[in-house]
Design a protein around this motif. Sequence first.
Motif, PDB file in Angstrom:
ATOM      1  N   LEU A 169      56.313  49.902  -3.365  1.00 22.84           N
ATOM      2  CA  LEU A 169      57.609  50.328  -3.883  1.00 22.84           C
ATOM      3  C   LEU A 169      57.799  51.812  -3.580  1.00 22.84           C
ATOM      4  CD1 LEU A 169      57.767  48.600  -7.390  1.00 22.84           C
ATOM      5  CD2 LEU A 169      58.945  47.914  -5.299  1.00 22.84           C
ATOM      6  N   ALA A 170      59.039  52.205  -3.310  1.00 20.54           N
ATOM      7  CA  ALA A 170      59.325  53.595  -2.964  1.00 20.54           C
ATOM      8  C   ALA A 170      58.810  54.567  -4.025  1.00 20.54           C
ATOM      9  CB  ALA A 170      60.824  53.787  -2.755  1.00 20.54           C
ATOM     10  N   GLU A 171      58.928  54.186  -5.293  1.00 18.36           N
ATOM     11  CA  GLU A 171      58.517  55.090  -6.355  1.00 18.36           C
ATOM     12  C   GLU A 171      56.999  55.228  -6.463  1.00 18.36           C
ATOM     13  OE1 GLU A 171      58.813  52.113 -10.191  1.00 18.36           O
ATOM     14  OE2 GLU A 171      60.570  53.277  -9.609  1.00 18.36           O
ATOM     15  N   HIS A 172      56.253  54.410  -5.715  1.00 18.75           N
ATOM     16  CA  HIS A 172      54.791  54.510  -5.702  1.00 18.75           C
ATOM     17  C   HIS A 172      54.269  55.162  -4.429  1.00 18.75           C
ATOM     18  CE1 HIS A 172      54.803  50.761  -8.529  1.00 18.75           C
ATOM     19  NE2 HIS A 172      55.073  51.882  -9.180  1.00 18.75           N
ATOM     20  N   LEU A 173      55.171  55.508  -3.504  1.00 16.03           N
ATOM     21  CA  LEU A 173      54.733  55.985  -2.194  1.00 16.03           C
ATOM     22  C   LEU A 173      53.892  57.256  -2.290  1.00 16.03           C
ATOM     23  CD1 LEU A 173      54.676  55.864   0.871  1.00 16.03           C
ATOM     24  CD2 LEU A 173      56.896  57.044   0.893  1.00 16.03           C
ATOM     25  N   MET A 174      54.354  58.242  -3.049  1.00 15.84           N
ATOM     26  CA  MET A 174      53.636  59.511  -3.105  1.00 15.84           C
ATOM     27  C   MET A 174      52.224  59.324  -3.644  1.00 15.84           C
ATOM     28  SD  MET A 174      55.391  61.699  -1.623  1.00 15.84           S
ATOM     29  CE  MET A 174      54.306  63.085  -1.974  1.00 15.84           C
ATOM     30  N   GLY A 175      52.047  58.454  -4.621  1.00 16.10           N
ATOM     31  CA  GLY A 175      50.727  58.213  -5.171  1.00 16.10           C
ATOM     32  C   GLY A 175      49.817  57.455  -4.216  1.00 16.10           C
ATOM     33  N   ARG A 176      50.429  56.666  -3.309  1.00 18.01           N
ATOM     34  CA  ARG A 176      49.637  55.858  -2.381  1.00 18.01           C
ATOM     35  C   ARG A 176      49.353  56.563  -1.061  1.00 18.01           C
ATOM     36  NH1 ARG A 176      50.109  50.309  -2.825  1.00 18.01           N
ATOM     37  NH2 ARG A 176      48.756  50.290  -0.981  1.00 18.01           N
ATOM     38  N   LEU A 177      50.132  57.585  -0.720  1.00 23.14           N
ATOM     39  CA  LEU A 177      50.009  58.223   0.594  1.00 23.14           C
ATOM     40  C   LEU A 177      48.576  58.659   0.937  1.00 23.14           C
ATOM     41  CD1 LEU A 177      53.133  60.457   1.362  1.00 23.14           C
ATOM     42  CD2 LEU A 177      52.169  58.621   2.740  1.00 23.14           C
ATOM     43  N   PRO A 178      47.834  59.286   0.012  1.00 21.64           N
ATOM     44  CA  PRO A 178      46.478  59.716   0.380  1.00 21.64           C
ATOM     45  C   PRO A 178      45.567  58.562   0.805  1.00 21.64           C
ATOM     46  CG  PRO A 178      47.200  60.799  -1.642  1.00 21.64           C
ATOM     47  CD  PRO A 178      48.194  59.722  -1.341  1.00 21.64           C
ATOM     48  N   ASP A 179      45.856  57.343   0.346  1.00 25.45           N
ATOM     49  CA  ASP A 179      45.012  56.196   0.683  1.00 25.45           C
ATOM     50  C   ASP A 179      45.419  55.524   1.986  1.00 25.45           C
ATOM     51  OD1 ASP A 179      43.682  56.579  -1.762  1.00 25.45           O
ATOM     52  OD2 ASP A 179      45.163  55.351  -2.821  1.00 25.45           O
ATOM     53  N   LEU A 180      46.565  55.894   2.536  1.00 24.61           N
ATOM     54  CA  LEU A 180      47.048  55.271   3.772  1.00 24.61           C
ATOM     55  C   LEU A 180      46.516  56.082   4.950  1.00 24.61           C
ATOM     56  CD1 LEU A 180      50.749  54.549   2.705  1.00 24.61           C
ATOM     57  CD2 LEU A 180      48.698  53.181   2.293  1.00 24.61           C
ATOM     58  N   THR A 181      45.312  55.796   5.349  1.00 26.63           N
ATOM     59  CA  THR A 181      44.618  56.649   6.331  1.00 26.63           C
ATOM     60  C   THR A 181      44.928  56.279   7.775  1.00 26.63           C
ATOM     61  OG1 THR A 181      42.693  55.186   6.140  1.00 26.63           O
ATOM     62  CG2 THR A 181      42.739  57.151   4.732  1.00 26.63           C
ATOM     63  N   ASP A 182      45.418  55.072   8.029  1.00 23.66           N
ATOM     64  CA  ASP A 182      45.711  54.646   9.408  1.00 23.66           C
ATOM     65  C   ASP A 182      47.114  55.121   9.782  1.00 23.66           C
ATOM     66  OD1 ASP A 182      45.873  53.507  11.852  1.00 23.66           O
ATOM     67  OD2 ASP A 182      45.565  51.431  11.202  1.00 23.66           O
ATOM     68  N   GLU A 320      56.518  43.408  12.542  1.00 22.93           N
ATOM     69  CA  GLU A 320      55.214  43.479  11.900  1.00 22.93           C
ATOM     70  C   GLU A 320      54.870  44.931  11.577  1.00 22.93           C
ATOM     71  OE1 GLU A 320      52.432  41.633  14.543  1.00 22.93           O
ATOM     72  OE2 GLU A 320      52.892  39.622  13.798  1.00 22.93           O
ATOM     73  N   ALA A 321      54.159  45.115  10.462  1.00 21.85           N
ATOM     74  CA  ALA A 321      53.761  46.469  10.062  1.00 21.85           C
ATOM     75  C   ALA A 321      52.531  46.394   9.177  1.00 21.85           C
ATOM     76  CB  ALA A 321      54.898  47.173   9.314  1.00 21.85           C
ATOM     77  N   ARG A 322      51.751  47.460   9.202  1.00 18.59           N
ATOM     78  CA  ARG A 322      50.609  47.560   8.293  1.00 18.59           C
ATOM     79  C   ARG A 322      51.091  47.972   6.905  1.00 18.59           C
ATOM     80  NH1 ARG A 322      45.314  48.665   9.409  1.00 18.59           N
ATOM     81  NH2 ARG A 322      45.719  47.273  11.159  1.00 18.59           N
ATOM     82  N   HIS A 323      52.112  48.834   6.871  1.00 19.25           N
ATOM     83  CA  HIS A 323      52.640  49.327   5.605  1.00 19.25           C
ATOM     84  C   HIS A 323      54.147  49.084   5.562  1.00 19.25           C
ATOM     85  CE1 HIS A 323      48.770  51.286   5.552  1.00 19.25           C
ATOM     86  NE2 HIS A 323      49.090  52.012   6.608  1.00 19.25           N
ATOM     87  N   VAL A 324      54.642  48.598   4.425  1.00 25.91           N
ATOM     88  CA  VAL A 324      56.071  48.363   4.222  1.00 25.91           C
ATOM     89  C   VAL A 324      56.475  49.027   2.908  1.00 25.91           C
ATOM     90  CG1 VAL A 324      57.887  46.656   3.865  1.00 25.91           C
ATOM     91  CG2 VAL A 324      56.029  46.184   5.490  1.00 25.91           C
ATOM     92  N   VAL A 325      57.416  49.952   2.983  1.00 20.42           N
ATOM     93  CA  VAL A 325      57.901  50.657   1.801  1.00 20.42           C
ATOM     94  C   VAL A 325      59.263  50.083   1.429  1.00 20.42           C
ATOM     95  CG1 VAL A 325      58.509  52.891   0.797  1.00 20.42           C
ATOM     96  CG2 VAL A 325      56.690  52.750   2.524  1.00 20.42           C
TER      97      VAL A 325
END
Length: 425
Positions: A169-182, A320-325
């Motif tokens: 979800l868009a409102e969770h993106l900032m909290g998840r960004l550090p874990d999205l290493t690829d 196709e995508a690895r991440h979908v916001v």
Amino acid sequence: MSRQRYDFDTVAIGAGPSNLSLAALYEGACGRPLPVFERSPGPTWHEGLMLPGARLQTSWIKDLVSLVDPRHELSFLNYIVSTGRVYAFLNAQFDAIPRLEYARYLAWAAGHLDIRYGTAVDRVAYDDGFELYGGGRLLGRARHVVFGLGTRPHVPSCFTGRTLPGVILAEHLMGRLPDLTDRDAPAVVVGGGQTGAECVLALLRAGFHDVQWMGRRHWFAPLDDSPPANDFYRPSYLGFFTGLPEATRRRLLSEQVATSDGVSMSSLQEIYRAEYEERLENGGRPLTLLPGRDVVAVSGRGGVVTMRCRLTTGGHEFREARHVVLATGREPAPLPFDAEMAEMVELDATGEPVVEQHYSLLWKHADQHRVFVQNRARFTHGINDPNLSLLSVRAAYIVNALFEREAYRIRDEHTFTVWPDSHPR
């Protein structure tokens, strides 16, 4: 006179901007604080959407109080002066203020009001007055109640109830960004509005090299902030709109959507410049715009999310995508009426409560006990309703209705647009 005892004459539920404005003007009108029940433990406003560089799309003068009471102590101007930042603020020459600044203004204002944090109201019943319950416990009884519950993320039906690890979800993106290493993997942002634009910028700034921005409309439309468009955000137009037939109101709303649901020009310019500079420096194609696509089916396998998109030009395609916001808009939070209370509320053809002129619901005991709602009267009051533009005006109408007098005079007299008469002679 009621045979029941009330803990409150009026109580507000939800401490977002709408009820903060109401509480400020209520106390200004009668000298008594308005209790506001808020489930969160402290001040918060779209906390997960404080993306870097995010700006408000509304002028700061359209704060909690100034359009109806510019001398009120909870104005934005008083906030910026009393916190010692007015000269730095002026010298920064913002075209639009940071969203974080507005959130801090709201927290500052809340500190001067009777906000009861950590008090979740999950059920409202009626027994010669409103009974408010939280966690099975009676929190109090009130003669009147105002709901300002805000919104929750709208999730497209094809994503609902699915467990897809790559979907955020868009409102969770900032909290998840550090874990999205690829950062070389495809990242798709679904949603062509302002939040979608801000998510695109956040991904580009974080170093993603294959960002794809998908929207349903045939282009990523800029917000129409022109003077004629802003005529829709005036009390004079509000009065005109509420008097129109329902079918006419719905048609006009669809025509006016770009005045509310577009992307700020500055955000679009920043996106185009960021893409150009990244390509200039490193080559490749860091950003792909995908307008005219509506996601209608989704599946996940091996860490890859596959989306089937319906095209505005006809047919379908797969992405196709690895991440979908998901930046797919917001919808009103449900009203916590119990079953018996809900049966007393008049509904329209879509199943939504009927909202009358001064934001009160049409229901069985409205002659003695009023229910007001904020941010859920778009189809009766216009495109401005979920917007911050007429925040204090809406609150003033509710205060005037509660006290059955003109506690606040709403003036909009310098107009030169003559809207067509819906009942021509």
